[in-house]
Design an enzyme around this catalytic site. Structure first.
Site, PDB file in Angstrom:
ATOM      1  N   TYR A 150       0.919  -1.161   0.145  1.00  0.00           N
ATOM      2  CA  TYR A 150      -0.049   0.005   0.157  1.00  0.00           C
ATOM      3  C   TYR A 150       0.926   1.159  -0.062  1.00  0.00           C
ATOM      4  O   TYR A 150       0.595   2.169  -0.630  1.00  0.00           O
ATOM      5  CB  TYR A 150      -0.978   0.135   1.276  1.00  0.00           C
ATOM      6  CG  TYR A 150      -1.643   1.294   1.425  1.00  0.00           C
ATOM      7  CD1 TYR A 150      -2.421   1.645   0.284  1.00  0.00           C
ATOM      8  CD2 TYR A 150      -1.645   2.058   2.398  1.00  0.00           C
ATOM      9  CE1 TYR A 150      -3.532   3.008   0.603  1.00  0.00           C
ATOM     10  CE2 TYR A 150      -2.530   3.539   2.748  1.00  0.00           C
ATOM     11  CZ  TYR A 150      -3.136   3.553   1.672  1.00  0.00           C
ATOM     12  OH  TYR A 150      -3.712   4.853   1.627  1.00  0.00           O
ATOM     13  N   ARG A 157       1.410   6.600  -6.798  1.00  0.00           N
ATOM     14  CA  ARG A 157       0.210   7.825  -7.216  1.00  0.00           C
ATOM     15  C   ARG A 157       0.680   9.225  -6.949  1.00  0.00           C
ATOM     16  O   ARG A 157       0.333   9.894  -7.853  1.00  0.00           O
ATOM     17  CB  ARG A 157      -1.047   7.304  -6.095  1.00  0.00           C
ATOM     18  CG  ARG A 157      -2.158   8.290  -6.359  1.00  0.00           C
ATOM     19  CD  ARG A 157      -3.412   7.760  -5.397  1.00  0.00           C
ATOM     20  NE  ARG A 157      -3.081   7.546  -4.062  1.00  0.00           N
ATOM     21  CZ  ARG A 157      -4.129   7.208  -3.095  1.00  0.00           C
ATOM     22  NH1 ARG A 157      -5.245   6.820  -3.601  1.00  0.00           N
ATOM     23  NH2 ARG A 157      -3.718   6.886  -1.744  1.00  0.00           N
ATOM     24  N   TYR A 210      -1.020  13.123   6.326  1.00  0.00           N
ATOM     25  CA  TYR A 210      -0.555  11.844   7.298  1.00  0.00           C
ATOM     26  C   TYR A 210       0.872  12.087   7.420  1.00  0.00           C
ATOM     27  O   TYR A 210       1.667  12.316   6.750  1.00  0.00           O
ATOM     28  CB  TYR A 210      -0.990  10.606   6.646  1.00  0.00           C
ATOM     29  CG  TYR A 210      -2.440  10.185   6.851  1.00  0.00           C
ATOM     30  CD1 TYR A 210      -3.440  10.722   7.655  1.00  0.00           C
ATOM     31  CD2 TYR A 210      -2.607   8.741   6.232  1.00  0.00           C
ATOM     32  CE1 TYR A 210      -4.484  10.018   7.924  1.00  0.00           C
ATOM     33  CE2 TYR A 210      -4.078   8.312   6.227  1.00  0.00           C
ATOM     34  CZ  TYR A 210      -4.943   8.988   7.017  1.00  0.00           C
ATOM     35  OH  TYR A 210      -6.200   8.279   7.047  1.00  0.00           O
ATOM     36  N   ARG A 223     -11.462  13.430   1.610  1.00  0.00           N
ATOM     37  CA  ARG A 223     -12.264  12.594   2.319  1.00  0.00           C
ATOM     38  C   ARG A 223     -13.547  12.410   1.792  1.00  0.00           C
ATOM     39  O   ARG A 223     -14.357  11.393   1.794  1.00  0.00           O
ATOM     40  CB  ARG A 223     -12.667  13.039   3.818  1.00  0.00           C
ATOM     41  CG  ARG A 223     -11.418  13.285   4.614  1.00  0.00           C
ATOM     42  CD  ARG A 223     -10.765  11.799   4.835  1.00  0.00           C
ATOM     43  NE  ARG A 223      -9.748  11.845   5.628  1.00  0.00           N
ATOM     44  CZ  ARG A 223      -8.863  10.580   5.975  1.00  0.00           C
ATOM     45  NH1 ARG A 223      -9.432   9.745   5.514  1.00  0.00           N
ATOM     46  NH2 ARG A 223      -7.681  10.700   6.802  1.00  0.00           N
ATOM     47  N   GLU A 330     -14.153  -0.788   6.292  1.00  0.00           N
ATOM     48  CA  GLU A 330     -14.171   0.411   5.560  1.00  0.00           C
ATOM     49  C   GLU A 330     -15.369   0.600   4.713  1.00  0.00           C
ATOM     50  O   GLU A 330     -16.041  -0.085   4.290  1.00  0.00           O
ATOM     51  CB  GLU A 330     -12.837   0.468   4.768  1.00  0.00           C
ATOM     52  CG  GLU A 330     -12.540   1.766   4.168  1.00  0.00           C
ATOM     53  CD  GLU A 330     -11.422   1.908   3.297  1.00  0.00           C
ATOM     54  OE1 GLU A 330     -10.324   1.797   3.871  1.00  0.00           O
ATOM     55  OE2 GLU A 330     -11.235   2.134   1.995  1.00  0.00           O
TER      56      GLU A 330
HETATM   57  C1  3EB Z   1      -7.867   6.261   5.717  1.00  0.00           C
HETATM   58  O1  3EB Z   1      -8.638   6.784   5.858  1.00  0.00           O
HETATM   59  C2  3EB Z   1      -8.359   4.864   5.251  1.00  0.00           C
HETATM   60  O2  3EB Z   1      -5.294   5.622  -0.291  1.00  0.00           O
HETATM   61  O3  3EB Z   1      -6.873   5.972  -1.463  1.00  0.00           O
HETATM   62  C3  3EB Z   1      -9.284   5.338   2.653  1.00  0.00           C
HETATM   63  C4  3EB Z   1      -9.787   6.079   1.455  1.00  0.00           C
HETATM   64  C5  3EB Z   1      -7.971   4.831   2.848  1.00  0.00           C
HETATM   65  C6  3EB Z   1      -8.779   6.060   0.292  1.00  0.00           C
HETATM   66  C7  3EB Z   1      -6.564   5.693  -0.424  1.00  0.00           C
HETATM   67  C8  3EB Z   1      -7.209   4.781   1.851  1.00  0.00           C
HETATM   68  C9  3EB Z   1      -7.623   5.573   0.585  1.00  0.00           C
HETATM   69  O4  3EB Z   1      -6.619   6.386   5.333  1.00  0.00           O
HETATM   70  C10 3EB Z   1      -7.861   4.217   4.327  1.00  0.00           C
END
Ligand code: 3EB
Length: 342
Positions: A150, A157, A210, A223, A330
């Site tokens: 990941y 990306r 992050y 989001r 999720e």
């Molecule tokens: C998170 O909130 C959970 O890498 O495209 C959620 C939605 C998550 C999209 C992405 C990852 C992705 O981090 C993981």
């Protein structure tokens, strides 16, 4: 201009062969075991080879429809269809083809290439705004060459966004990135002529901010995104998990994680309504796709959701891996009630 989402989860979709319906279809997804119905559809379909949970059928079909006639195209392995203002595409890449001499992170290379091709296509088609992306890859939590897959995906990306002078923070698409047992890297996307508005969650650190403990490059997604078309407000809620701030909460507690993920979805609806006060989004009115890491957890997740959403909500449950090893569930959603018909 309008965009409609529909699924055969609760009622059969119009059959292919209905000439009018076919012309307006942009593309779709087939979630589950595709063997019974190997894409008989004359439009791009993202095959999501993951077990459907709690349903007697082996697979569920979803479809995106525009308000006008669509044209099909192919560009560097991307199958796409577009209306005047909206484009849906799917690309699948075999990462092994990217393991050239010295290239040890073939998934990273394949991801960067997939996104580069998408950005080239969107420029060529003059539909530059990427709204929503669905990413699927095998073995998402496995380490290869010292880095979780990941995290490799996130580097590829990010690098493609930067290479094409796209923002990697702020105005980025809604997305999900999900692990499957096998198969090629698969990326489906919806893009358009108009910009969608990113929506962030006040309960969470934006994913693109992050800290480095989650990998060398942060995930490039919003989001949610809010799409305001004439007479229509649509909301695409990204994969949403049991994360507060940037940390996983309720590790090992699937009921707690389900409630926390729903609280995050609810916070996004509140944000979306703040940005678009006329939009009538409700928790019970969304169409959901819910990824459950362990099939045995399905009854618990189903019950928590039913408690909050009511039994009538449109929810497709799928067994799949989540991008953090401690996440058990999720949830992603689309405001289908605000969309047109298909
Ligand atoms: C998170 O909130 C959970 O890498 O495209 C959620 C939605 C998550 C999209 C992405 C990852 C992705 O981090 C993981």
């Amino acid at each position: 201009m309008s965009l409609a989402f529909c699924s055969d989860l609760r009622r059969p979709l119009p059959a292919a062969g209905d000439a009018f319906d076919e012309k307006r279809v942009l593309g779709g997804a087939l979630v589950g075991d595709p063997s019974a119905s190997r894409s008989p559809w004359p439009w791009p379909v993202q095959a999501v080879l993951a077990p459907v949970l709690g349903d007697t059928r082996d697979s569920v079909q979803e479809r995106w429809t525009a308000d006008g006639e669509c044209q099909a195209g192919e560009f560097k392995g991307i199958a796409f269809r577009r209306s005047r203002d909206i484009l849906f595409g799917v690309i699948e890449l075999d990462e092994h083809a990217f393991s050239a001499a010295g290239e040890t992170r073939s998934l990273q290379a394949a991801t960067e290439e997939a996104y580069r091709r998408i950005f080239q296509l969107l420029a060529a088609q003059d539909l530059p705004h990427l709204w929503r992306v669905w990413n699927y890859l095998a073995d998402i939590n496995r380490d290869t060459n010292g880095l979780e897959r990941y995290r490799q995906f996130n580097i590829g990306r990010y690098d493609a966004f930067v290479a094409f002078d796209r923002a990697a923070t702020g105005n980025v698409p809604a997305a999900c990135t999900i692990g499957l047992r096998q198969g090629r890297l698969s990326v489906a996307f919806i893009a358009g002529r108009l910009a969608a508005r990113p929506v962030e969650n006040p309960r969470q650190v934006s994913a693109y901010y992050y800290p480095a403990e989650y990998g060398p490059r942060s995930p490039t997604f919003s989001r949610a995104v809010l799409l305001t078309l004439p007479g229509q407000a649509s909301l695409f809620i990204s994969g949403t998990a049991s994360i507060v701030g940037h940390r996983t909460v309720h590790p090992g507690d699937v009921a707690g994680q389900s409630r926390e993920a729903l609280a995050n979805v609810e916070a996004l609806i509140v944000e979306a309504k703040r940005l678009s006060p006329a939009a009538a989004f409700t928790l019970a009115g969304l169409a959901y796709r819910v990824y459950v890491r362990h099939a045995a957890d399905y009854p618990v997740v189903r019950d928590v959701l039913a408690e909050r959403l009511g039994e009538a909500a449109e929810v497709l449950f799928v067994q799949a891996d989540i991008c953090r090893h401690d996440l058990l569930v999720e949830i992603e959603a689309i405001a289908s009630t605000a969309l047109g018909s298909c």
